[in-house]
Design an enzyme around this catalytic site. Sequence first.
Site, mmCIF file in Angstrom:
data_model
loop_
_atom_site.group_PDB
_atom_site.id
_atom_site.type_symbol
_atom_site.label_atom_id
_atom_site.label_comp_id
_atom_site.label_asym_id
_atom_site.label_seq_id
_atom_site.Cartn_x
_atom_site.Cartn_y
_atom_site.Cartn_z
ATOM 1 N N HIS A 1 0.766 -1.201 -0.023
ATOM 2 C CA HIS A 1 -0.011 -0.126 0.091
ATOM 3 C C HIS A 1 0.909 1.258 -0.174
ATOM 4 O O HIS A 1 0.402 2.332 -0.760
ATOM 5 C CB HIS A 1 -0.854 -0.122 1.389
ATOM 6 N N HIS B 1 -1.750 2.141 -8.139
ATOM 7 C CA HIS B 1 -2.551 1.468 -9.127
ATOM 8 C C HIS B 1 -2.926 2.376 -10.379
ATOM 9 O O HIS B 1 -2.500 3.565 -10.254
ATOM 10 C CB HIS B 1 -3.982 1.242 -8.685
#
Length: 350
Positions: free
Chosen positions: A129, A182
């Site tokens: 993350h 992403h």
Amino acid sequence: MNRTRARLSDGREIVYYDEAPGRVPVPDPRGLPPVEPVCETRRDPLTGDHVTITAHRNTRTFLPPADQCPLCPGGPASEVPDPSYDVVVFENRFPSFDVRTPPVPPAIDGVERARGAGRCEVVCFTDDHSASMARLPVPRVRTVIDAWADRTAELSAMPEVAQVFVFENRGVEIGVTLHHPHGQIYGYPFVTPRTERMLAMAAARPGLFGDVLKAEREGGRVVASGEHWTAYVPAAARWPVEVHLMPHRHVPDFTALDASERDELAVLYRDLLRRCDALYGTPLPYVAGWHQAPVGEGRDLLRLHLELFSVRRAPDKIKYLAGSESGMAAWINDVRPEDVAARLRAVTAG
């Protein structure tokens, strides 16, 4: 690259791209209801542009805390059931275009309407993350490139898709709704306005992309280059930070890149992103958009290339699109492209 396909509980496809074989996908335990997207395009009668209407996207997830991130693996809110992954791609839960969208009437008040049939996918670059594309190891960037090529091939084969756009939005200043590293892939049911303009320019001037690349390589705005690729700040840059990355060989899309071109791209692209982050000493908010030729036309005209741009015009200042840009699409840049190129060359991309 090892590809493994599975389905999420609502029927959406998820595809894992691993650097080692042996994945056995974990079933999605969430029991989500089937996806029922309503995507519609309307044609602006004054410009001819397609405008997409997707009211269901107004409820999409917005900047959740890290422990509720839907892109982190294996959590209760996760879109990825597996406990870890290298690169994973799945159909967007809140798509702008989807082949499952129902039919619409052909017109409203004289305005042409159509189903927003197509496909929207999310590409997770890593299960970490706190990472970023710029900080991934080169082999992982190479895996992402292979995934982009594979998805481009699959979406291009869909009869509803006219053009495939690979992109990453990064930073709250750009408007991201998820912090996890992403990108996205859009399979448009039409050719986008910017691509139509580039095709028209290339049709009127044979060899346009080769000429532009030659001029930039001979000019003073090259940021980095290799045997197969050159990164440069374009002479007519719209944005305060804007860099294009173009292959030396004419290829229409990712699928046409050979192994050596992909290998060098993984190195140069990561280098470019690191230079961008070093420019102001803080992660740069950016859009990194890969322009590819449409599926059925202009494949000999439009060359694959990256257009990366940022709204940051100084360490503490943002370029807002106001009257001229938003209202008239007439761009005014506050920063000389030559100055940006010199600063990007000078920074350390470590």
